[in-house]
Design a protein around this motif. Structure first.
Motif, PDB file in Angstrom:
ATOM      1  N   ASP A 159       0.681  -1.141   0.044  1.00 22.22           N
ATOM      2  CA  ASP A 159       0.015  -0.059   0.084  1.00 22.22           C
ATOM      3  C   ASP A 159       0.708   1.099  -0.113  1.00 22.22           C
ATOM      4  O   ASP A 159       0.954   2.240   0.822  1.00 22.22           O
ATOM      5  CB  ASP A 159      -0.988   0.076   1.166  1.00 22.22           C
ATOM      6  CG  ASP A 159      -2.008  -1.166   1.085  1.00 22.22           C
ATOM      7  OD1 ASP A 159      -2.584  -1.356   0.111  1.00 22.22           O
ATOM      8  OD2 ASP A 159      -1.922  -1.932   2.268  1.00 22.22           O
TER       9      ASP A 159
ATOM     10  N   THR B 266       2.928   4.667  -0.548  1.00 17.37           N
ATOM     11  CA  THR B 266       2.505   6.149  -0.797  1.00 17.37           C
ATOM     12  C   THR B 266       3.737   6.777  -1.864  1.00 17.37           C
ATOM     13  O   THR B 266       4.808   6.806  -1.503  1.00 17.37           O
ATOM     14  CB  THR B 266       2.423   6.982   0.459  1.00 17.37           C
ATOM     15  OG1 THR B 266       1.532   6.302   1.332  1.00 17.37           O
ATOM     16  CG2 THR B 266       2.395   8.404   0.074  1.00 17.37           C
TER      17      THR B 266
ATOM     18  N   HIS C 121       5.731  10.110  -3.061  1.00 16.44           N
ATOM     19  CA  HIS C 121       5.932  11.446  -2.820  1.00 16.44           C
ATOM     20  C   HIS C 121       6.341  12.007  -4.147  1.00 16.44           C
ATOM     21  O   HIS C 121       7.288  11.939  -4.823  1.00 16.44           O
ATOM     22  CB  HIS C 121       6.692  11.642  -1.867  1.00 16.44           C
ATOM     23  CG  HIS C 121       6.318  10.575  -0.702  1.00 16.44           C
ATOM     24  ND1 HIS C 121       5.580  10.771  -0.043  1.00 16.44           N
ATOM     25  CD2 HIS C 121       7.325   9.609  -0.276  1.00 16.44           C
ATOM     26  CE1 HIS C 121       5.399   9.912   0.815  1.00 16.44           C
ATOM     27  NE2 HIS C 121       6.575   9.303   0.893  1.00 16.44           N
TER      28      HIS C 121
ATOM     29  N   ASP D 157       1.026  13.659  -2.051  1.00 10.30           N
ATOM     30  CA  ASP D 157       1.464  12.220  -1.945  1.00 10.30           C
ATOM     31  C   ASP D 157       0.118  11.644  -2.624  1.00 10.30           C
ATOM     32  O   ASP D 157      -0.926  12.233  -2.681  1.00 10.30           O
ATOM     33  CB  ASP D 157       1.230  12.004  -0.523  1.00 10.30           C
ATOM     34  CG  ASP D 157       2.441  12.220   0.353  1.00 10.30           C
ATOM     35  OD1 ASP D 157       3.459  12.621  -0.237  1.00 10.30           O
ATOM     36  OD2 ASP D 157       2.449  12.439   1.843  1.00 10.30           O
TER      37      ASP D 157
ATOM     38  N   SER E 140      -1.433   7.810  -3.309  1.00  8.38           N
ATOM     39  CA  SER E 140      -1.502   6.175  -3.034  1.00  8.38           C
ATOM     40  C   SER E 140      -1.362   5.481  -4.336  1.00  8.38           C
ATOM     41  O   SER E 140      -1.540   5.954  -5.340  1.00  8.38           O
ATOM     42  CB  SER E 140      -2.705   5.851  -2.443  1.00  8.38           C
ATOM     43  OG  SER E 140      -2.881   4.460  -2.686  1.00  8.38           O
TER      44      SER E 140
ATOM     45  N   TRP F 169      -2.387   5.670  -8.480  1.00 10.07           N
ATOM     46  CA  TRP F 169      -1.050   5.971  -9.186  1.00 10.07           C
ATOM     47  C   TRP F 169      -1.115   5.706 -10.719  1.00 10.07           C
ATOM     48  O   TRP F 169      -0.648   6.622 -11.634  1.00 10.07           O
ATOM     49  CB  TRP F 169       0.122   5.405  -8.635  1.00 10.07           C
ATOM     50  CG  TRP F 169       1.689   5.758  -9.177  1.00 10.07           C
ATOM     51  CD1 TRP F 169       2.149   4.764  -9.945  1.00 10.07           C
ATOM     52  CD2 TRP F 169       2.097   7.037  -9.234  1.00 10.07           C
ATOM     53  NE1 TRP F 169       3.549   5.513 -10.504  1.00 10.07           N
ATOM     54  CE2 TRP F 169       3.299   6.697 -10.020  1.00 10.07           C
ATOM     55  CE3 TRP F 169       1.892   8.193  -8.809  1.00 10.07           C
ATOM     56  CZ2 TRP F 169       4.195   7.848 -10.071  1.00 10.07           C
ATOM     57  CZ3 TRP F 169       2.807   9.035  -8.939  1.00 10.07           C
ATOM     58  CH2 TRP F 169       4.111   9.228  -9.734  1.00 10.07           C
TER      59      TRP F 169
ATOM     60  N   ARG G 257       4.421   0.732   3.236  1.00 10.97           N
ATOM     61  CA  ARG G 257       3.991   0.484   4.509  1.00 10.97           C
ATOM     62  C   ARG G 257       4.093  -0.765   5.022  1.00 10.97           C
ATOM     63  O   ARG G 257       3.358  -1.759   4.818  1.00 10.97           O
ATOM     64  CB  ARG G 257       2.383   0.863   4.618  1.00 10.97           C
ATOM     65  CG  ARG G 257       2.022   2.127   3.935  1.00 10.97           C
ATOM     66  CD  ARG G 257       1.828   3.205   4.946  1.00 10.97           C
ATOM     67  NE  ARG G 257       1.939   4.418   4.188  1.00 10.97           N
ATOM     68  CZ  ARG G 257       2.613   5.679   4.777  1.00 10.97           C
ATOM     69  NH1 ARG G 257       3.441   5.445   5.947  1.00 10.97           N
ATOM     70  NH2 ARG G 257       2.644   6.586   3.885  1.00 10.97           N
TER      71      ARG G 257
END
Ligand SMILES: Cc1cc2nc3c(=O)[nH]c(=O)nc-3n(C[C@H](O)[C@H](O)[C@H](O)COP(=O)(O)OP(=O)(O)OC[C@H]3O[C@@H](n4cnc5c(N)ncnc54)[C@H](O)[C@@H]3O)c2cc1C
Length: 287
Positions: A132, A134, A136, A145, A147, A151, A172
């Motif tokens: 999961d 993120t 940047h 940001d 997810s 994306w 994560r």
């Protein structure tokens, strides 16, 4: 063929990079060049400006952050393979990277480059989805940001504006012990996968599955999380029957077809590889 003519820029900082992206038109960012250089040479891409980000030292790192592992966009695939933090918190990434190209391509190719190139069969977005992740993104308007699940806008199209760059990725990672497995089928070792599957499994004190994540590459334009199978597994036994039943969920996937490989074949691969990845993850979770 040779690359088309372009102006070359090599910023030394993220500020310099975003300044360039904010002012130049028709720009391509050069990371490891393992996909961009062939695209330039074949004239699939005809930029007026190439912005080389290899000299931005601040984009090359692996750091433990709250709730995960943050990886700089320019971190080479080969660096990640040998990084102690990745080995400790995201060993499935190391296993997946062994399927990516060859040592020579991994020594140049970057994690960020792969997440921007977004080949549907790439192992790296698949692992990012498993965690999961993120992403940047930095641009002249600041940082934001995204997810991993938002994306991929379409075929090889990341959710990034022409005046933005991917600067880092946070996985994560899971707290506590868990098992992992990454399985793939490709025509030759080093080729992109036809289909790949990654799995993470945690067990409770009674040996039941307390948490599961499954991600599949090569069946759609983006990695697919098999959430229905994850829910089926959670709270249940970690045995062959449960694993096989969960893997069967992949047989219901809508899979892409092309001139060489049918959707039906991809579905069969996805089912088998999910079962194998889960099996490996459970065995490792048991230690
Ligand atoms: C022989 C060979 C085999 C390969 N096999 C595999 C494989 O099995 N699996 C796999 O996943 N990959 C494979 N690859 C691709 C390799 O992993 C590439 O490195 C990767 O796809 C792109 O990473 P890069 O750093 O080289 O990016 P580049 O080629 O430099 O860039 C790729 C694209 O991403 C954009 N981009 C790069 N970085 C950023 C950024 N920070 N912000 C915004 N845009 C950016 C570029 O503008 C370009 O459009 C293979 C490559 C080769 C040559």
């Amino acid at each position: 063929m040779k690359a088309p003519p372009f102006a070359y820029h090599d910023p030394r900082s993220v500020e310099e990079l975003t300044g360039l992206l904010g002012t130049l038109e028709n720009v391509r960012i050069l990371a490891g060049g393992q996909s961009l250089m062939p695209m330039l040479n074949m004239r699939y891409s005809m930029p007026d400006h190439v912005v080389d980000i290899n000299r931005i030292a601040d984009l090359d790192y692996v750091r433990r952050v709250e709730g995960g592992l943050r990886i700089g966009a320019m971190t080479r695939q080969r660096t990640l393979e040998r990084d102690p933090l990745v080995a400790q918190y995201a060993p499935v990434l190391v296993e997946a990277l062994h399927w990516v190209g060859h040592v020579q391509t991994r020594s140049r190719g970057t994690f960020g480059g792969s997440l921007c190139h977004l080949d549907p069969a790439s192992e790296q977005p698949c692992v990012a989805a498993l965690f999961d992740a993120t992403l940047h993104v930095a641009g002249a308007r600041g940082e934001r940001d995204v997810s991993i699940h938002d994306w991929v806008l379409g075929y090889m199209t990341p959710a990034i504006e022409p005046d933005e760059a991917l600067v880092g990725i946070t996985l994560r990672t899971w707290d506590g012990p868990h098992g992992y497995g990454f399985e793939e089928f490709a025509r030759r070792h080093g080729d992109y996968a036809i289909v790949a599957a990654g799995a993470l499994v945690a067990l409770d004190g009674a040996g039941k599955i307390s948490r599961a994540a499954i991600s599949i590459a090569g069946v759609d334009v983006k990695p697919i999380r098999l959430t229905e199978a994850e829910t089926m597994l959670t709270g249940g036994p970690a045995d062959a029957g449960a694993i096989a039943a969960a893997a069967e969920v992949a047989r219901g996937l809508e899979c892409m077809s092309d001139a060489q490989i049918s959707g039906d074949y991809r579905r069969r691969l996805a089912t088998t590889l999910t079962r194998r990845a889960l099996d490996k993850a459970v065995k490792r979770a048991r230690g």
